[in-house]
Motif scaffolding. Structure first.
Motif, PDB file in Angstrom:
ATOM      1  N   ASN B  69      35.989   1.026 -11.397  1.00 31.17           N
ATOM      2  CA  ASN B  69      35.574   0.796 -12.792  1.00 31.17           C
ATOM      3  C   ASN B  69      34.609   1.881 -13.249  1.00 31.17           C
ATOM      4  O   ASN B  69      34.720   2.403 -14.356  1.00 31.17           O
ATOM      5  CB  ASN B  69      34.841  -0.556 -12.919  1.00 31.17           C
ATOM      6  CG  ASN B  69      35.781  -1.736 -13.016  1.00 31.17           C
ATOM      7  OD1 ASN B  69      35.972  -2.294 -14.081  1.00 31.17           O
ATOM      8  ND2 ASN B  69      36.383  -2.125 -11.904  1.00 31.17           N
ATOM      9  N   GLU B  70      33.653   2.191 -12.388  1.00 30.60           N
ATOM     10  CA  GLU B  70      32.706   3.231 -12.787  1.00 30.60           C
ATOM     11  C   GLU B  70      33.419   4.564 -12.966  1.00 30.60           C
ATOM     12  O   GLU B  70      33.094   5.328 -13.881  1.00 30.60           O
ATOM     13  CB  GLU B  70      31.568   3.374 -11.766  1.00 30.60           C
ATOM     14  CG  GLU B  70      30.511   4.324 -12.320  1.00 30.60           C
ATOM     15  CD  GLU B  70      29.398   4.727 -11.348  1.00 30.60           C
ATOM     16  OE1 GLU B  70      29.232   4.094 -10.309  1.00 30.60           O
ATOM     17  OE2 GLU B  70      28.714   5.707 -11.683  1.00 30.60           O
ATOM     18  N   ALA B  71      34.382   4.867 -12.110  1.00 30.91           N
ATOM     19  CA  ALA B  71      35.102   6.142 -12.227  1.00 30.91           C
ATOM     20  C   ALA B  71      35.799   6.252 -13.577  1.00 30.91           C
ATOM     21  O   ALA B  71      35.806   7.323 -14.207  1.00 30.91           O
ATOM     22  CB  ALA B  71      36.096   6.296 -11.084  1.00 30.91           C
ATOM     23  N   TRP B  72      36.409   5.149 -14.060  1.00 34.78           N
ATOM     24  CA  TRP B  72      37.026   5.192 -15.391  1.00 34.78           C
ATOM     25  C   TRP B  72      36.010   5.680 -16.419  1.00 34.78           C
ATOM     26  O   TRP B  72      36.290   6.548 -17.238  1.00 34.78           O
ATOM     27  CB  TRP B  72      37.513   3.783 -15.807  1.00 34.78           C
ATOM     28  CG  TRP B  72      38.707   3.274 -15.065  1.00 34.78           C
ATOM     29  CD1 TRP B  72      39.726   4.030 -14.565  1.00 34.78           C
ATOM     30  CD2 TRP B  72      39.020   1.905 -14.742  1.00 34.78           C
ATOM     31  NE1 TRP B  72      40.646   3.198 -13.948  1.00 34.78           N
ATOM     32  CE2 TRP B  72      40.251   1.899 -14.049  1.00 34.78           C
ATOM     33  CE3 TRP B  72      38.388   0.684 -14.980  1.00 34.78           C
ATOM     34  CZ2 TRP B  72      40.855   0.738 -13.584  1.00 34.78           C
ATOM     35  CZ3 TRP B  72      38.981  -0.474 -14.525  1.00 34.78           C
ATOM     36  CH2 TRP B  72      40.200  -0.451 -13.834  1.00 34.78           C
ATOM     37  N   GLU B  73      34.828   5.056 -16.378  1.00 32.41           N
ATOM     38  CA  GLU B  73      33.811   5.390 -17.365  1.00 32.41           C
ATOM     39  C   GLU B  73      33.356   6.843 -17.225  1.00 32.41           C
ATOM     40  O   GLU B  73      33.253   7.577 -18.214  1.00 32.41           O
ATOM     41  CB  GLU B  73      32.613   4.438 -17.219  1.00 32.41           C
ATOM     42  CG  GLU B  73      31.556   4.654 -18.278  1.00 32.41           C
ATOM     43  CD  GLU B  73      30.492   3.554 -18.263  1.00 32.41           C
ATOM     44  OE1 GLU B  73      30.743   2.484 -18.842  1.00 32.41           O
ATOM     45  OE2 GLU B  73      29.429   3.756 -17.676  1.00 32.41           O
ATOM     46  N   ARG B  74      33.089   7.266 -15.990  1.00 29.94           N
ATOM     47  CA  ARG B  74      32.573   8.633 -15.777  1.00 29.94           C
ATOM     48  C   ARG B  74      33.604   9.691 -16.164  1.00 29.94           C
ATOM     49  O   ARG B  74      33.251  10.752 -16.669  1.00 29.94           O
ATOM     50  CB  ARG B  74      32.150   8.823 -14.325  1.00 29.94           C
ATOM     51  CG  ARG B  74      31.090   7.853 -13.816  1.00 29.94           C
ATOM     52  CD  ARG B  74      29.837   7.826 -14.652  1.00 29.94           C
ATOM     53  NE  ARG B  74      28.924   6.757 -14.226  1.00 29.94           N
ATOM     54  CZ  ARG B  74      27.950   6.264 -14.976  1.00 29.94           C
ATOM     55  NH1 ARG B  74      27.746   6.710 -16.204  1.00 29.94           N
ATOM     56  NH2 ARG B  74      27.166   5.320 -14.524  1.00 29.94           N
ATOM     57  N   ILE B  75      34.889   9.408 -15.889  1.00 31.49           N
ATOM     58  CA  ILE B  75      35.921  10.405 -16.229  1.00 31.49           C
ATOM     59  C   ILE B  75      36.002  10.572 -17.746  1.00 31.49           C
ATOM     60  O   ILE B  75      36.060  11.695 -18.258  1.00 31.49           O
ATOM     61  CB  ILE B  75      37.291  10.007 -15.628  1.00 31.49           C
ATOM     62  CG1 ILE B  75      37.236  10.145 -14.101  1.00 31.49           C
ATOM     63  CG2 ILE B  75      38.414  10.876 -16.197  1.00 31.49           C
ATOM     64  CD1 ILE B  75      38.437   9.558 -13.367  1.00 31.49           C
ATOM     65  N   LYS B  98      41.524   1.052 -22.157  1.00 30.67           N
ATOM     66  CA  LYS B  98      40.507   0.214 -22.798  1.00 30.67           C
ATOM     67  C   LYS B  98      39.117   0.860 -22.669  1.00 30.67           C
ATOM     68  O   LYS B  98      38.322   0.859 -23.622  1.00 30.67           O
ATOM     69  CB  LYS B  98      40.504  -1.177 -22.146  1.00 30.67           C
ATOM     70  CG  LYS B  98      39.590  -2.161 -22.849  1.00 30.67           C
ATOM     71  CD  LYS B  98      39.567  -3.530 -22.188  1.00 30.67           C
ATOM     72  CE  LYS B  98      38.528  -4.418 -22.850  1.00 30.67           C
ATOM     73  NZ  LYS B  98      38.273  -5.645 -22.084  1.00 30.67           N
ATOM     74  N   THR B  99      38.841   1.404 -21.493  1.00 23.61           N
ATOM     75  CA  THR B  99      37.563   2.084 -21.275  1.00 23.61           C
ATOM     76  C   THR B  99      37.370   3.217 -22.279  1.00 23.61           C
ATOM     77  O   THR B  99      36.300   3.362 -22.881  1.00 23.61           O
ATOM     78  CB  THR B  99      37.507   2.641 -19.830  1.00 23.61           C
ATOM     79  OG1 THR B  99      37.662   1.568 -18.921  1.00 23.61           O
ATOM     80  CG2 THR B  99      36.195   3.359 -19.561  1.00 23.61           C
ATOM     81  N   ILE B 162      44.558  15.943 -15.381  1.00 24.50           N
ATOM     82  CA  ILE B 162      45.312  14.778 -14.912  1.00 24.50           C
ATOM     83  C   ILE B 162      44.430  13.956 -13.975  1.00 24.50           C
ATOM     84  O   ILE B 162      43.906  14.479 -12.992  1.00 24.50           O
ATOM     85  CB  ILE B 162      46.614  15.200 -14.201  1.00 24.50           C
ATOM     86  CG1 ILE B 162      47.558  15.897 -15.197  1.00 24.50           C
ATOM     87  CG2 ILE B 162      47.301  13.993 -13.553  1.00 24.50           C
ATOM     88  CD1 ILE B 162      48.886  16.348 -14.601  1.00 24.50           C
ATOM     89  N   ALA B 163      44.249  12.680 -14.337  1.00 27.72           N
ATOM     90  CA  ALA B 163      43.428  11.760 -13.531  1.00 27.72           C
ATOM     91  C   ALA B 163      44.328  10.717 -12.899  1.00 27.72           C
ATOM     92  O   ALA B 163      45.165  10.119 -13.586  1.00 27.72           O
ATOM     93  CB  ALA B 163      42.384  11.071 -14.407  1.00 27.72           C
ATOM     94  N   ASP B 181      43.784  16.737 -11.141  1.00 24.65           N
ATOM     95  CA  ASP B 181      42.413  17.240 -11.257  1.00 24.65           C
ATOM     96  C   ASP B 181      41.386  16.278 -10.694  1.00 24.65           C
ATOM     97  O   ASP B 181      40.327  16.696 -10.240  1.00 24.65           O
ATOM     98  CB  ASP B 181      42.101  17.544 -12.726  1.00 24.65           C
ATOM     99  CG  ASP B 181      43.014  18.623 -13.261  1.00 24.65           C
ATOM    100  OD1 ASP B 181      42.834  19.786 -12.876  1.00 24.65           O
ATOM    101  OD2 ASP B 181      43.954  18.289 -14.018  1.00 24.65           O
ATOM    102  N   THR B 182      41.692  15.010 -10.779  1.00 25.56           N
ATOM    103  CA  THR B 182      40.734  14.034 -10.258  1.00 25.56           C
ATOM    104  C   THR B 182      41.470  12.792  -9.778  1.00 25.56           C
ATOM    105  O   THR B 182      42.530  12.432 -10.326  1.00 25.56           O
ATOM    106  CB  THR B 182      39.650  13.683 -11.306  1.00 25.56           C
ATOM    107  OG1 THR B 182      38.757  12.702 -10.771  1.00 25.56           O
ATOM    108  CG2 THR B 182      40.249  13.164 -12.599  1.00 25.56           C
ATOM    109  N   LEU B 183      40.947  12.178  -8.732  1.00 24.70           N
ATOM    110  CA  LEU B 183      41.494  10.945  -8.185  1.00 24.70           C
ATOM    111  C   LEU B 183      40.311  10.084  -7.725  1.00 24.70           C
ATOM    112  O   LEU B 183      39.310  10.601  -7.246  1.00 24.70           O
ATOM    113  CB  LEU B 183      42.412  11.242  -6.996  1.00 24.70           C
ATOM    114  CG  LEU B 183      43.074  10.036  -6.307  1.00 24.70           C
ATOM    115  CD1 LEU B 183      44.492  10.394  -5.850  1.00 24.70           C
ATOM    116  CD2 LEU B 183      42.281   9.505  -5.122  1.00 24.70           C
ATOM    117  N   TYR B 184      40.443   8.778  -7.909  1.00 26.88           N
ATOM    118  CA  TYR B 184      39.353   7.882  -7.519  1.00 26.88           C
ATOM    119  C   TYR B 184      39.965   6.650  -6.870  1.00 26.88           C
ATOM    120  O   TYR B 184      41.132   6.316  -7.111  1.00 26.88           O
ATOM    121  CB  TYR B 184      38.519   7.482  -8.754  1.00 26.88           C
ATOM    122  CG  TYR B 184      39.378   6.883  -9.831  1.00 26.88           C
ATOM    123  CD1 TYR B 184      40.034   7.704 -10.745  1.00 26.88           C
ATOM    124  CD2 TYR B 184      39.607   5.513  -9.893  1.00 26.88           C
ATOM    125  CE1 TYR B 184      40.873   7.169 -11.708  1.00 26.88           C
ATOM    126  CE2 TYR B 184      40.440   4.971 -10.848  1.00 26.88           C
ATOM    127  CZ  TYR B 184      41.072   5.813 -11.752  1.00 26.88           C
ATOM    128  OH  TYR B 184      41.928   5.287 -12.684  1.00 26.88           O
TER     129      TYR B 184
END
Lengths: 360, 360
Positions: B69-75, B98-99, B162-163, B181-184
């Protein structure tokens, strides 16, 4: 003898924490769904025990964050539209002002000299500030903020929100929640739990402020928007899969503290604080960093050393006892010693004896 | 027999996790300072083991968050100035869109029918979108996003970030980091660890985007601004006191997975996936929710039941075996079964036998 941690956080685990963690593993707490009844029961027990232990009013909400750092961010996002006022007494309290600056707010900051706390008259909050932030116990400098100043600020500024950093202060310092709007802490200090969990307590004034900001189109966050957090907490849920093991262990440690009684815990803190003060005052090469004894923290002792402080730290380390270095620029000229509920009288007496006998 | 958790997360702990937690308690890992060398060594070991296990390039940064959840927000905060494009295949992937909406971005969302994944031709990313988000494995519906579609998207949109949501997919699905570019991910699914920790992997394109946004005056967060997180991670530090116990346990479990070998782990997943598919196909009252076998997740099986799904769930619960309900509105008509590295062949065979023999 196993190792003793008097470091100011992370510190020694509360003496029952390890057993609770092992029981949690045995009971499959880590595999339980965060949407199921078992988790709801754990969160409910945690809320209820903290309410009793810290005398949190029923209409204040007990929310889960990942850290006190997160609480700084969420409070600014949800409770400050434009301007905030921060009382900075050291590295930790100053981080709240920095957070507000990074989030684009107009920041008013009263910075007092390290090792001191401001007089009430020096706290000049502008009319435009929506929030006043206070650090109950500045872990970097060993200062404690006077409770009567908080009460006086409330009286003088009834319309402003007051946020209190309770890290390393609660549950030892008896804060009156009716005179503040929000308080947060992380669990690895006075509660003696593994790091990675924060508790954020808010009243409905904070909630209404967040709702007002949201309805005027202001961004107040995403998964941890305050109105959504409160809504979920009321049914003992969280948006994310939280640190279930941490919440479980906090519930159990708070229960153990309740069983012992908060008054005996506070009396022990007073006793240990007194013998730590005595050894500092009697020792020819040690001095209190905080000169005014009314502003000296009971839970984090910051001690100036006439010698390179690593000499004392290393001497104790050889005996498997860990105390903290000075914070930041004070690293080599100070030591910091925690006096938390988990530190027993006997352990503290032993530490005091070792310090007393130490000379450079 | 102790309880067996085939729930899709939180799930059974990785079979070595409990011992590592106990060792950590014994070694005082929870009391160690997050500014000291012992913590740096733990974070370094965690980074290095994840790099080897998941084939993460050296110039990608391995950061610590509290959750996916935090990763969604930070990205969104750090990588999207105005517009983002989201491929939503179910409840979890839709949360990313939604984020972004909650954070005030202009959101383009492709929503596909539950149980399906979009054709490449249907993915129509507007020129203005800065970021494309993909969910590798939609835990709500049991769909898996085709890796060749990710690669084709990279080729078609080389300038966009691309996340990828790796939750419940990594380390099982062999993602090529060069094409994203990013993965969480959060650790309580395929890694089998206690919840309360997320890993966020970013490349320098994400970092440059965040720096560009910050220098143009855009707010990109506070204690978890991406440039600050990367700077700290390079010296194995974090802004906050993190979930040290979680990072330690992840480092050790990743080491155990490396010792077993990622190929044997993936072969076992394939075998268990095959026998789970067989029992679904042979059973007269069970059906795959995902019709196209190419889009069926190997790690989360979503099964339609011709009966109230709680009958099967309760039947297995009597034998101390836990499987998941359907997600959201599918609660009573589906079950979900995890096939993660911690689930042994023998355990899965036993589960398959029990399901095979079950009739309403």
């Amino acid at each position: 003898m196993s190792e003793l941690f008097f470091t100011p956080g992370p510190t020694a685990l509360y003496f029952t924490a390890e057993e609770h963690i092992k029981t949690a593993l045995k009971k499959g707490v880590c595999s339980t769904s965060h949407r199921g009844q078992q988790f709801k029961d754990i969160y409910k027990e945690c809320q209820q025990n903290l309410r009793k232990l810290m005398d949190i009013p029923e209409d204040y909400h007990v929310l889960i964050t990942s850290s006190a750092n997160e609480a700084w961010e969420r409070i600014i996002e949800n409770c400050v539209e434009k301007e905030s006022y921060h009382i900075s007494m050291g590295a930790f309290s100053a981080r709240f002002a920095k957070t507000a600056t990074q989030l684009g707010r107009t920041v008013h900051e009263l910075v007092v000299e390290d090792g001191t706390v401001p007089d009430f008259d020096a706290i000049d909050v502008p009319e435009s500030a929506e929030l006043i932030t206070i650090c109950l116990n500045e872990s970097a400098c060993g200062t404690t903020f006077p409770l009567d100043t908080i009460n006086a600020l409330r009286e003088k500024h009834p319309d402003k929100l007051i946020a209190v950093d309770g890290v390393s202060g609660v549950p030892v310092i008896p804060i009156d929640f009716r005179n503040i709007d929000t308080l947060y802490f992380s669990v690895q200090k006075a509660f003696g739990l593994p790091a990675g969990l924060g508790i954020w307590i808010v009243n409905n004034r904070c909630l209404e402020k967040a709702e007002k900001m949201a309805s005027s189109g202001k961004v107040i966050g995403s998964y941890h928007r305050l109105p959504d957090m409160v809504e979920k907490a009321q049914v003992y849920q969280t948006a994310e899969t939280p640190n279930i093991l941490g919440i479980y262990t906090l519930a159990k440690v708070a229960s153990d503290m309740l069983e012992k009684g908060i008054l005996p815990i506070r009396r022990e803190i007073d006793y240990k604080s007194a013998i730590l003060n005595q050894v500092i005052e009697a020792h020819p090469q040690l001095h209190h960093f905080v000169e005014n004894d009314k502003h000296r923290s009971k839970t984090v002792k910051v001690i100036k050393t006439d010698f390179d402080s690593s000499l004392l730290i290393d001497h104790l380390k050889q005996k498997k006892i860990h105390i903290g270095t000075g914070y930041g620029g004070y690293k080599k000229e100070q030591v910091r010693i925690a006096n938390f509920p988990t530190h027993s009288k006997e352990q503290t007496e032993m530490l005091v004896d070792l310090i007393e006998a130490f000379r450079v």
